[in-house]
Scaffold this active site. Structure first.
Site, PDB file in Angstrom:
ATOM      1  N   HIS A 232      11.230  -9.647 -15.652  1.00  0.00           N
ATOM      2  CA  HIS A 232      10.772  -9.113 -14.474  1.00  0.00           C
ATOM      3  C   HIS A 232      10.810 -10.531 -13.497  1.00  0.00           C
ATOM      4  CE1 HIS A 232       8.745  -5.365 -15.729  1.00  0.00           C
ATOM      5  NE2 HIS A 232       9.356  -5.876 -17.092  1.00  0.00           N
TER       6      HIS A 232
ATOM      7  N   ASP B  87       9.739 -14.697  -5.952  1.00  0.00           N
ATOM      8  CA  ASP B  87       8.885 -13.690  -6.642  1.00  0.00           C
ATOM      9  C   ASP B  87       9.913 -12.776  -7.175  1.00  0.00           C
ATOM     10  OD1 ASP B  87       7.092 -12.024  -7.815  1.00  0.00           O
ATOM     11  OD2 ASP B  87       5.826 -12.218  -6.021  1.00  0.00           O
TER      12      ASP B  87
HETATM   13  P1  ADP Z   1       2.865 -10.448 -10.256  1.00  0.00           P
HETATM   14  O1  ADP Z   1       3.428  -9.563 -11.217  1.00  0.00           O
HETATM   15  O2  ADP Z   1       3.448 -11.846 -10.088  1.00  0.00           O
HETATM   16  O3  ADP Z   1       1.367 -10.452 -10.328  1.00  0.00           O
HETATM   17  P2  ADP Z   1       3.347  -8.123  -8.380  1.00  0.00           P
HETATM   18  O4  ADP Z   1       2.898  -8.207  -6.824  1.00  0.00           O
HETATM   19  O5  ADP Z   1       4.397  -7.671  -8.625  1.00  0.00           O
HETATM   20  O6  ADP Z   1       2.900  -9.666  -8.729  1.00  0.00           O
HETATM   21  O7  ADP Z   1       2.159  -7.421  -9.249  1.00  0.00           O
HETATM   22  C1  ADP Z   1       0.842  -7.342  -8.969  1.00  0.00           C
HETATM   23  C2  ADP Z   1       0.004  -6.216  -9.600  1.00  0.00           C
HETATM   24  O8  ADP Z   1      -1.268  -6.440  -9.635  1.00  0.00           O
HETATM   25  C3  ADP Z   1       0.030  -5.198  -8.296  1.00  0.00           C
HETATM   26  O9  ADP Z   1       0.295  -4.010  -8.985  1.00  0.00           O
HETATM   27  C4  ADP Z   1      -1.305  -5.285  -7.828  1.00  0.00           C
HETATM   28  O10 ADP Z   1      -1.847  -3.916  -7.390  1.00  0.00           O
HETATM   29  C5  ADP Z   1      -2.021  -5.709  -9.212  1.00  0.00           C
HETATM   30  N1  ADP Z   1      -3.161  -6.462  -8.475  1.00  0.00           N
HETATM   31  C6  ADP Z   1      -3.085  -7.717  -7.924  1.00  0.00           C
HETATM   32  N2  ADP Z   1      -4.445  -8.179  -7.611  1.00  0.00           N
HETATM   33  C7  ADP Z   1      -5.154  -7.352  -8.140  1.00  0.00           C
HETATM   34  C8  ADP Z   1      -6.648  -7.085  -7.909  1.00  0.00           C
HETATM   35  N3  ADP Z   1      -7.479  -8.161  -7.510  1.00  0.00           N
HETATM   36  N4  ADP Z   1      -7.253  -5.994  -8.678  1.00  0.00           N
HETATM   37  C9  ADP Z   1      -6.557  -5.071  -9.191  1.00  0.00           C
HETATM   38  N5  ADP Z   1      -5.146  -5.084  -9.337  1.00  0.00           N
HETATM   39  C10 ADP Z   1      -4.535  -6.227  -8.755  1.00  0.00           C
HETATM   40  C1  G6P Z   2       4.223 -11.351 -13.964  1.00  0.00           C
HETATM   41  C2  G6P Z   2       5.013 -11.481 -15.308  1.00  0.00           C
HETATM   42  C3  G6P Z   2       4.133 -10.666 -16.240  1.00  0.00           C
HETATM   43  C4  G6P Z   2       2.630 -10.862 -16.497  1.00  0.00           C
HETATM   44  C5  G6P Z   2       2.152 -10.752 -14.946  1.00  0.00           C
HETATM   45  C6  G6P Z   2       0.427 -11.184 -15.267  1.00  0.00           C
HETATM   46  O1  G6P Z   2       4.164 -10.190 -13.483  1.00  0.00           O
HETATM   47  O2  G6P Z   2       6.280 -11.246 -14.964  1.00  0.00           O
HETATM   48  O3  G6P Z   2       4.986 -10.579 -17.518  1.00  0.00           O
HETATM   49  O4  G6P Z   2       2.333 -10.074 -17.152  1.00  0.00           O
HETATM   50  O5  G6P Z   2       2.460 -11.599 -14.025  1.00  0.00           O
HETATM   51  O6  G6P Z   2       0.608 -12.527 -15.807  1.00  0.00           O
HETATM   52  P1  G6P Z   2      -0.214 -12.621 -17.231  1.00  0.00           P
HETATM   53  O7  G6P Z   2      -0.172 -14.350 -17.393  1.00  0.00           O
HETATM   54  O8  G6P Z   2      -1.823 -12.396 -16.821  1.00  0.00           O
HETATM   55  O9  G6P Z   2       0.251 -11.751 -18.131  1.00  0.00           O
END
Ligand code: ADP
Ligand code: G6P
Length: 492
Positions: A162, A370
């Site tokens: 990812h 990202d």
């Molecule tokens: P990452 O995987 O690095 O966190 P992404 O933008 O791909 O970044 O995905 C983040 C996901 O987490 C999204 O689906 C978003 O809606 C969710 N998310 C981020 N912040 C919050 C929050 N405060 N509460 C609930 N969901 C959240």
């Molecule tokens: C990114 C990574 C995921 C991970 C997520 C949240 O999306 O690619 O593998 O699950 O961040 O991070 P965490 O450490 O809370 O699993």
């Protein structure tokens, strides 16, 4: 033990334990892109999700969630420190994100990484029925495909990364680079977000392992491992339906009132992570305020930053710095009852997120690097009114698919400020035209299209593809296994 024909193996289960207001333990969806992508897909599929439920100690027995069986893998306190916080999130995560923070190397972390990968591989082997598809996810589990192939040669094994896969000059720093590559090559198909990542991988396989490789295929003994790019997506229809709900629209209106009815609302939603460019964004906003280009009375910034990986030093330092800067900016530019930045660290439910997206005139998604960034896609899907400007970093995987966004280089402070101002001042017709084009793209390139193209390329999984991708918007797309596979192959 019940067995499944589809097993997803990911470090994180789709639920996290948390403490309810009454003090009881409750489960809620865990924030993060991997869970957001896979959870809607697997709902009601005959699948098992193997992963970690958070915390340490014995694995909890978990109920099925929306028909998905959850199989928890336990982590000890040492595993948590050395595997999750150590090798996964203090070695690989920074290295894979352009080394924007210094990757750290410790031999003890590698031992834990091997140990935990073996535990995940064994758990997956136990719940996979004969000939099952096992789909291994992300950088925490690079060794699982290889270990699983040794344990269960009957399985069809996929691996999907990812996060970005770095260029050779960065990956070569890893003391255990050969083992990691070999582990991934246990899969039948290795998928990445970007074509460039597949290219990096192929180059490394030639250089480090001396195997014959193109950007599509790698020869490993008598096997051929296929590689390719499969940009992950979201459940577009679900987010659009949520955002169109009258209660969500009403909530968005109330939010605007609560924010003091500003002319412009800027929103950012991130995990608290140094890859997300939060500090750079705050600096840009603060300089625009200082120069008088933006006035607190007309414009507010809502920064949602849910804490993440809180025991890792680099994350603790980041949180302290961000909170100090938010305090400084509010102290310097805010007024009584009118803060310059509304700073929120809580997890929100999907409806509240949709309401936030609907109230945001500008969505600022400016990571330094990202893999994809699903928040950007969620914002586009939520703008069923075709309003709202997406300010998007060139270094997010999503930028390749959403070129109509206002694209910026977050390392270039002046460029970031100009981009933010351009998005704030854009003509409604221009904003609508861009948004329409981006929504049209996500309408067809949703999470089901992603699963369809990946699983079709994984081969011989026609029935599974149908079961997983039926329902929702893209189910109406004709099933064209041959063409999808060719397209995925071509991309890689
Ligand atoms: P990452 O995987 O690095 O966190 P992404 O933008 O791909 O970044 O995905 C983040 C996901 O987490 C999204 O689906 C978003 O809606 C969710 N998310 C981020 N912040 C919050 C929050 N405060 N509460 C609930 N969901 C959240
Ligand atoms: C990114 C990574 C995921 C991970 C997520 C949240 O999306 O690619 O593998 O699950 O961040 O991070 P965490 O450490 O809370 O699993």
């Amino acid at each position: 033990m019940r067995q499944s024909s589809l097993v997803v193996v990911a470090n994180r289960l789709p639920i996290d334990d948390s403490i309810a207001p009454d003090g009881a333990c409750e489960w809620r969806r865990s924030p993060g892109g991997l869970v957001s992508a896979l959870h809607p897909l697997l709902r009601h599929a005959p699948a098992t999700w193997v992963g970690w439920a958070g915390g340490t100690g014995p694995a909890p027995a978990l109920p099925d969630v929306d028909g998905v069986r959850l199989c928890a893998v336990p982590l000890t306190a040492d595993d948590l420190r050395d595997h999750y916080e150590g090798f996964a999130n203090a070695t690989l995560w920074p290295l894979y994100h352009d080394a924007v923070e210094q990757p750290q190397h410790h031999r003890r972390w590698w031992e834990a990484y091997q140990r935990v990968n073996r535990r995940f591989a064994e758990a997956a082997a136990a719940v996979a029925e004969p000939g099952a598809v096992v789909w291994v996810q992300d950088y925490h589990l690079h060794l699982v495909p290889g270990m699983l192939r040794d344990l269960r040669p009957d399985l069809r094994i996929g691996f999907f990364l990812h996060v970005p896969f770095p260029p050779p000059e960065l990956f070569m720093q890893l003391p255990r680079r050969a083992e990691l590559l070999r582990g991934m090559l246990g899969a039948d198909l290795v998928g990445f977000q970007r074509v460039q990542a597949a290219h990096n991988f192929a180059q490394l396989v030639v250089k480090v392992l001396g195997l014959p490789a193109t950007d599509r295929r790698i020869g490993v003994g008598d096997r051929v491992v296929r590689i390719g790019a499969f940009p992950v997506s979201i459940d577009t229809a679900e987010m659009a339906a949520l955002a169109a709900r009258p209660d969500v629209a009403a909530r968005a209106q109330r939010l605007r009132q609560d924010l003091g009815r500003p002319e412009r609302v800027i929103l950012s939603v991130d995990r608290m992570d140094y890859t997300k460019g939060i500090e750079q964004r705050l600096k840009a906003y603060s300089e625009l305020l200082a120069a008088g280009h933006v006035k607190v009375r007309d414009t507010v910034l809502v920064q949602v930053a849910v804490p993440s990986r809180e025991r890792v030093g680099q994350y603790q330092v980041l949180r302290e710095r961000v909170e100090r800067e938010v305090g400084r900016i509010n102290g310097e530019f805010g007024r009584v009852g009118e803060p310059a930045i509304h700073y929120l660290t809580q997890p929100f439910d999907r409806a509240e997120l949709a309401a936030l997206y609907r109230v945001a005139d500008v969505m600022a998604v400016t990571p330094l690097r990202d893999g994809m960034n699903l928040v950007a896609k969620e914002y586009v899907a939520a703008r069923v009114d075709d309003a709202g400007a997406l300010l998007l970093s060139e270094f997010a995987g999503a930028a390749a698919e959403l070129p109509q966004a206002y694209l910026v280089n977050p390392h270039d402070l002046e460029g970031l400020k100009e981009g933010l101002l351009a998005a704030l001042r854009a003509a409604p017709a221009d904003v609508a035209e861009r948004m329409r084009a981006m929504r049209a793209h996500l309408h067809t390139h949703d999470i089901r299209a992603w699963a369809r193209s990946y699983l079709t390329a994984l081969n011989d999984t026609g029935a599974l593809v149908e079961r997983l991708t039926s329902g929702g918007e893209s189910a109406r797309l004709p099933a064209q296994p041959g063409r999808s596979a060719a397209r995925a192959d071509h991309r890689g």
